[in-house]
Design an enzyme around this catalytic site. Structure first.
Site: not given
Length: 310
Positions: A67, A97
């Site tokens: 992200d 992640t």
């Protein structure tokens, strides 16, 4: 589609992102035609690479990473004043992640699914958030985000998570950081100015999220009714202490925490100005899983400003 540039974060997922992409690179090229791959070398480098690619005529720029990589690439679609640079499309191959942005669209982390999405090239115009805030050096800054903008506990949790090794995987990393944050964070009083409402809201909030997407924190469904193209933030305000939220913690993953009226209030808005009551308080921000600065801050929706390959 021609002129596709992939911006790859080689440090994403402890290096696994680049290894996975290299294994599939020929398959991507066979399906999409000639592609160009650029690797990031430092923080904010993806912003520079994206701007260079768009100004050189790229029709699409694809973020390969988590992200945070999405966030930098999206910022590259705009200049320093927040103006769109061109009409290129944004795509992403999720490999980092969190993977929260993809969850709003019901997409998996499968890179071959991402390839099929890029090959079909169906465009959806979505909103982005623009935030004016204070960086860690005390300078006024502005930044865009595509999924989640928050402050309070979330800023503390991201700070903890990003300073950890992440060796145990994303879910364990964020869950561990969230538990540590719940016990260490003390809610601070802030004043919220919504849109043109002359009556501000003042309280000690555990967290406030200005959500464009539905998820943050590696799968927590913070704003279950958020839509990324409705021109509005879903502002989720959580009151109380960490122990109170801990009791309802599983509900965050289901999105049912918003039904706990004693704890959570949801309000839609286009703009929110936030001021800490104590000017010495250090309230950290979270923007797409990154931690760029602190309050005071102003959040604003930029409607349908990004052409997403959905």
């Amino acid at each position: 589609m021609s002129n596709i540039v992939f911006v790859v974060n080689p440090k994403s997922a402890n290096g696994a992102t680049l290894r996975r992409f290299d294994r599939l690179r020929d398959r991507y090229a066979a399906a999409l035609g000639a592609i160009e791959v650029r690797l990031t070398e430092r923080p904010r480098h993806a912003v520079e690479l994206t701007r260079e690619a768009i100004r050189a005529g790229a029709r699409a720029v694809v973020a390969v990473g988590g992200d945070g990589t999405n966030n930098e690439v999206v910022n590259g679609f705009f200049d320093e004043d927040g103006r769109a640079i061109g009409d290129a499309a944004f795509g992403f191959v999720c490999s980092g992640t969190g993977g929260d942005f993809r969850r709003t669209f019901g997409q998996s982390a499968d890179p071959l699914e991402a390839l099929e999405r890029l090959r079909r090239c169906q465009i959806r115009e979505i909103d982005v958030g623009r935030v004016a805030f204070v960086d860690h050096q005390g300078n006024d800054r502005s930044w865009m985000y595509v999924n989640s903008g928050s402050f309070g506990l979330v800023g503390r949790v991201v700070d903890i998570a990003n300073s950890s090794s992440k060796a145990l995987g994303p879910q364990v990393t964020f869950l561990s950081a969230a538990v540590k944050g719940l016990f260490s964070y003390k809610p601070q009083r802030v004043r919220l100015h919504f849109d043109d409402d002359e009556t501000p809201v003042e309280d000690a909030f555990l967290l406030v999220s200005l959500a464009n997407g539905k998820f943050f924190g590696c799968g927590m469904k913070i704003a279950p009714d958020a839509e990324p193209d409705d021109g509005l933030f879903d502002c989720v305000m959580v009151r109380g202490a960490g122990a109170g939220l801990l009791r309802h913690f599983p509900k965050l993953y289901l999105g049912t925490h918003v039904k706990v009226a004693s704890l959570v209030t949801v309000r839609r808005c286009r703009r929110l100005r936030v001021e800490p009551i104590d000017p010495q308080a250090r309230e950290l921000l979270e923007l797409d899983g990154e931690q760029p600065g602190r309050l005071p801050a102003t959040f604003e929706v930029v409607p349908r400003a990004l052409r997403l390959i959905a």
